[in-house]
Design a protein around this motif. Structure first.
Motif, PDB file in Angstrom:
ATOM      1  N   ASP A 113       0.564  -1.306   0.048  1.00 12.66           N
ATOM      2  CA  ASP A 113       0.013  -0.176   0.020  1.00 12.66           C
ATOM      3  C   ASP A 113       0.813   1.175   0.025  1.00 12.66           C
ATOM      4  N   LEU A 114       0.500   2.302  -0.755  1.00 18.35           N
ATOM      5  CA  LEU A 114       1.095   3.737  -0.725  1.00 18.35           C
ATOM      6  C   LEU A 114      -0.118   4.560  -0.681  1.00 18.35           C
ATOM      7  N   SER A 115       0.254   5.493   0.465  1.00 19.82           N
ATOM      8  CA  SER A 115      -0.833   6.495   0.617  1.00 19.82           C
ATOM      9  C   SER A 115       0.058   7.900   0.139  1.00 19.82           C
ATOM     10  N   LEU A 116      -0.811   8.653  -0.898  1.00 21.06           N
ATOM     11  CA  LEU A 116       0.050  10.017  -1.343  1.00 21.06           C
ATOM     12  C   LEU A 116      -1.382  10.680  -1.193  1.00 21.06           C
ATOM     13  N   THR A 117      -1.164  11.968  -0.565  1.00 21.93           N
ATOM     14  CA  THR A 117      -2.166  13.139  -0.630  1.00 21.93           C
ATOM     15  C   THR A 117      -1.675  14.043  -1.886  1.00 21.93           C
ATOM     16  N   GLY A 118      -2.523  13.791  -3.119  1.00 20.91           N
ATOM     17  CA  GLY A 118      -2.289  14.502  -4.069  1.00 20.91           C
ATOM     18  C   GLY A 118      -2.133  13.807  -5.245  1.00 20.91           C
ATOM     19  N   ASP A 119      -1.465  14.367  -6.528  1.00 18.79           N
ATOM     20  CA  ASP A 119      -1.567  13.475  -7.782  1.00 18.79           C
ATOM     21  C   ASP A 119      -0.177  13.176  -8.107  1.00 18.79           C
ATOM     22  N   PHE A 120       0.173  12.127  -8.565  1.00 14.32           N
ATOM     23  CA  PHE A 120       1.481  11.836  -8.890  1.00 14.32           C
ATOM     24  C   PHE A 120       1.911  12.770 -10.068  1.00 14.32           C
ATOM     25  N   GLN A 121       1.081  13.200 -10.872  1.00 15.61           N
ATOM     26  CA  GLN A 121       1.644  13.930 -11.925  1.00 15.61           C
ATOM     27  C   GLN A 121       1.881  15.469 -11.392  1.00 15.61           C
ATOM     28  N   ASP A 122       3.118  15.964 -11.736  1.00 13.58           N
ATOM     29  CA  ASP A 122       3.701  17.168 -11.386  1.00 13.58           C
ATOM     30  C   ASP A 122       3.528  17.283  -9.615  1.00 13.58           C
ATOM     31  N   TYR A 123       3.611  16.227  -8.970  1.00 11.65           N
ATOM     32  CA  TYR A 123       3.735  16.317  -7.578  1.00 11.65           C
ATOM     33  C   TYR A 123       5.211  17.140  -6.975  1.00 11.65           C
ATOM     34  N   GLU A 124       4.986  17.782  -6.139  1.00  9.59           N
ATOM     35  CA  GLU A 124       6.125  18.793  -5.666  1.00  9.59           C
ATOM     36  C   GLU A 124       7.249  17.909  -5.078  1.00  9.59           C
ATOM     37  N   ASP A 125       7.121  16.744  -4.587  1.00  9.23           N
ATOM     38  CA  ASP A 125       8.515  16.092  -4.022  1.00  9.23           C
ATOM     39  C   ASP A 125       8.347  14.400  -4.707  1.00  9.23           C
ATOM     40  N   GLU A 126       9.309  14.151  -5.571  1.00  4.72           N
ATOM     41  CA  GLU A 126       9.434  13.060  -6.124  1.00  4.72           C
ATOM     42  C   GLU A 126      10.484  12.334  -5.771  1.00  4.72           C
ATOM     43  N   ARG A 127      11.296  12.629  -4.736  1.00  2.00           N
ATOM     44  CA  ARG A 127      12.606  11.845  -4.198  1.00  2.00           C
ATOM     45  C   ARG A 127      12.254  10.246  -3.882  1.00  2.00           C
ATOM     46  N   ASN A 128      11.105   9.903  -3.647  1.00  2.00           N
ATOM     47  CA  ASN A 128      10.723   8.626  -3.201  1.00  2.00           C
ATOM     48  C   ASN A 128      10.320   7.823  -4.269  1.00  2.00           C
ATOM     49  N   TYR A 129      10.198   8.150  -5.453  1.00  5.37           N
ATOM     50  CA  TYR A 129       9.545   7.556  -6.649  1.00  5.37           C
ATOM     51  C   TYR A 129      10.421   6.380  -6.956  1.00  5.37           C
ATOM     52  N   GLU A 130      11.600   6.564  -7.031  1.00  2.00           N
ATOM     53  CA  GLU A 130      12.519   5.406  -7.594  1.00  2.00           C
ATOM     54  C   GLU A 130      12.533   4.192  -6.558  1.00  2.00           C
ATOM     55  N   PRO A 131      12.815   4.383  -5.293  1.00  2.00           N
ATOM     56  CA  PRO A 131      12.683   3.405  -4.348  1.00  2.00           C
ATOM     57  C   PRO A 131      11.222   2.663  -4.555  1.00  2.00           C
ATOM     58  N   ILE A 132      10.230   3.488  -4.487  1.00  2.00           N
ATOM     59  CA  ILE A 132       8.666   3.068  -4.740  1.00  2.00           C
ATOM     60  C   ILE A 132       8.539   2.010  -5.962  1.00  2.00           C
ATOM     61  N   ARG A 133       9.201   2.604  -7.084  1.00  2.00           N
ATOM     62  CA  ARG A 133       9.215   1.832  -8.464  1.00  2.00           C
ATOM     63  C   ARG A 133       9.758   0.335  -8.099  1.00  2.00           C
ATOM     64  N   ILE A 134      10.998   0.450  -7.536  1.00  2.00           N
ATOM     65  CA  ILE A 134      11.827  -0.763  -7.058  1.00  2.00           C
ATOM     66  C   ILE A 134      10.998  -1.856  -6.612  1.00  2.00           C
ATOM     67  N   VAL A 135      10.134  -1.385  -5.416  1.00  2.00           N
ATOM     68  CA  VAL A 135       9.418  -2.368  -4.313  1.00  2.00           C
ATOM     69  C   VAL A 135       8.163  -2.739  -5.071  1.00  2.00           C
ATOM     70  N   TYR A 136       7.696  -1.927  -5.805  1.00  2.00           N
ATOM     71  CA  TYR A 136       6.413  -2.190  -6.694  1.00  2.00           C
ATOM     72  C   TYR A 136       6.512  -3.297  -7.707  1.00  2.00           C
ATOM     73  N   ALA A 137       7.705  -2.953  -8.484  1.00  2.00           N
ATOM     74  CA  ALA A 137       8.226  -3.872  -9.350  1.00  2.00           C
ATOM     75  C   ALA A 137       8.538  -5.100  -8.923  1.00  2.00           C
ATOM     76  N   HIS A 138       9.096  -5.171  -7.728  1.00  2.00           N
ATOM     77  CA  HIS A 138       9.413  -6.461  -7.148  1.00  2.00           C
ATOM     78  C   HIS A 138       8.050  -7.177  -6.791  1.00  2.00           C
ATOM     79  N   HIS A 139       7.126  -6.542  -6.252  1.00  5.17           N
ATOM     80  CA  HIS A 139       5.829  -7.206  -5.629  1.00  5.17           C
ATOM     81  C   HIS A 139       5.006  -7.824  -6.991  1.00  5.17           C
TER      82      HIS A 139
END
Length: 368
Positions: free
Chosen positions: A2-28
């Motif tokens: 599960d990932l909870s994000l308040t807002g929209d992925f598109q043009d989100y103001e803080d993208e620092r965690n995107y790559e770790p999230i991609r790795i974990v979700y791709a594994h899953h």
């Protein structure tokens, strides 16, 4: 997952965690069939004070969890409110730990008593059962003279080295927070004598610790089990300060009542490597009614990079040896992260293998 994000992925103001999230979700996504359809082999049950506990009760509960996780002892969790509804389910456990919870329902107490009579050992800490004097007496042979007692400055003495095997170089343990004063006359054994605070002042005046006549651990023998009461905030103390001596009180108590606790998973893994063992069935539609398992999975989470409130890159951990109790001869053992086979041997009802290198996480699949 599960990932909870308040807002929209598109043009989100803080993208620092995107790559770790991609790795974990791709594994899953890649190994989705290996997640979610589990049966726990754990023989220890920890009772949770609620589904989202807070305050002192939560610190006691979480401190106990830290002790078990760091020792790689497998455990399940059940909310206190569900004990009475899960009477049959709790009887399968060899040990139930009840941290702090002062009030339990009558069905819950009856279920715990039935499990204890059937061979399940109990360990209760701090104010657990304190509002149920009859249960304290019947289960633990204890009577509370003073449930609330500030233990600051008091000391405990692990005198019986046949039980407190982790204290070969220690004779006094400092205390802080609640240290209940309980009468254990109806218990079979009273351990950890409590000593008074010493004289404060310069070195020539320090000392004066005297026995109070009270003990910090009582044990009552039941026909097929033991019930241990530790009327002190041992979990909270470890949660806040992290002294190994306080964890060792609980670990020695576990070894005393359930000596086989550490035999399900034996490993030289660092304490900051979480180890979670599960029986799995492939999580696919044709398996939903299947009773037999497809094997076991050892999940590893490397939390060496976690520092209190901050996360850093985890340190790589190498050459982690495992011996996992296994009632079948595996056809194959393999690593999820690199999808390669892992050398293993199966003997004496256990599978033995080594993880050569652990990054952030790993899953070792033991196939039937």
């Amino acid at each position: 997952l599960d990932l909870s994000l308040t807002g929209d992925f598109q043009d989100y103001e803080d993208e620092r965690n995107y790559e770790p999230i991609r790795i974990v979700y791709a594994h899953h996504k890649k190994f989705e069939a290996y997640y979610g359809n589990y049966t726990s082999p754990a023989e220890i049950l920890v009772i949770a004070p609620g589904n989202w506990p807070g305050g002192e009760v939560a610190q006691e509960y979480r401190g106990i969890q830290f002790m078990l996780k760091e020792s790689h002892l497998q455990y399940d969790i059940m909310e206190a409110s569900q004990i009475g509804n899960r009477r049959d389910a709790i009887r399968k456990y060899k040990l139930i730990i009840i941290p702090e919870i002062p009030t339990l329902s009558s069905p819950a107490i009856d279920a715990l008593a039935a499990a204890c009579n059937g061979g399940t050992n109990l360990i209760a800490t701090s104010r657990a059962f304190s509002r149920h004097p009859e249960a304290l007496r019947d289960l633990f042979g204890a009577k509370a003279d003073k449930v609330e007692h500030d233990g600051a400055g008091f000391y405990l003495s692990p005198t019986d080295k046949s039980i407190f095997k982790r204290f070969d170089l220690q004779t006094l343990l400092f205390w802080k927070f609640n240290l209940g004063l309980y009468n254990f006359e109806e218990a079979d054994t009273a351990l950890l004598p409590i000593f008074t605070p010493g004289r404060p002042g310069p070195p020539e005046y320090v000392g004066g610790h005297e026995p109070t006549g009270y003990y910090a651990m009582g044990v009552k023998n039941h026909p097929n089990s033991k019930a241990v009461l530790l009327p002190m905030n041992v979990g909270k103390l470890y949660y806040q300060l992290g002294y190994e001596q306080h964890k060792n009180i609980v670990l020695d108590a576990i070894d005393y009542v359930f000596p086989e606790a550490g035999q399900l998973v034996r490993t030289n893994a660092h304490p900051r490597v979480e180890v979670i063992l599960q029986h799995y069935r492939l999580n696919i539609p044709e398996n939903f009614e299947k009773k037999d398992t497809d094997g076991m999975i050892v999940h590893l989470v490397n939390v060496t990079g976690f520092s209190g409130a901050t996360y850093f890159e985890p340190l790589k951990v190498r050459d982690i040896d495992f011996s996992v109790r296994c009632d079948f001869k595996p056809s194959r053992v393999w690593s999820m992260t690199n999808e390669s086979s892992v050398d293993f041997r199966w003997e004496d009802g256990a599978v033995h293998f080594r993880v050569a290198e652990l990054g952030a996480f790993e899953g070792v699949v033991i196939e039937r």
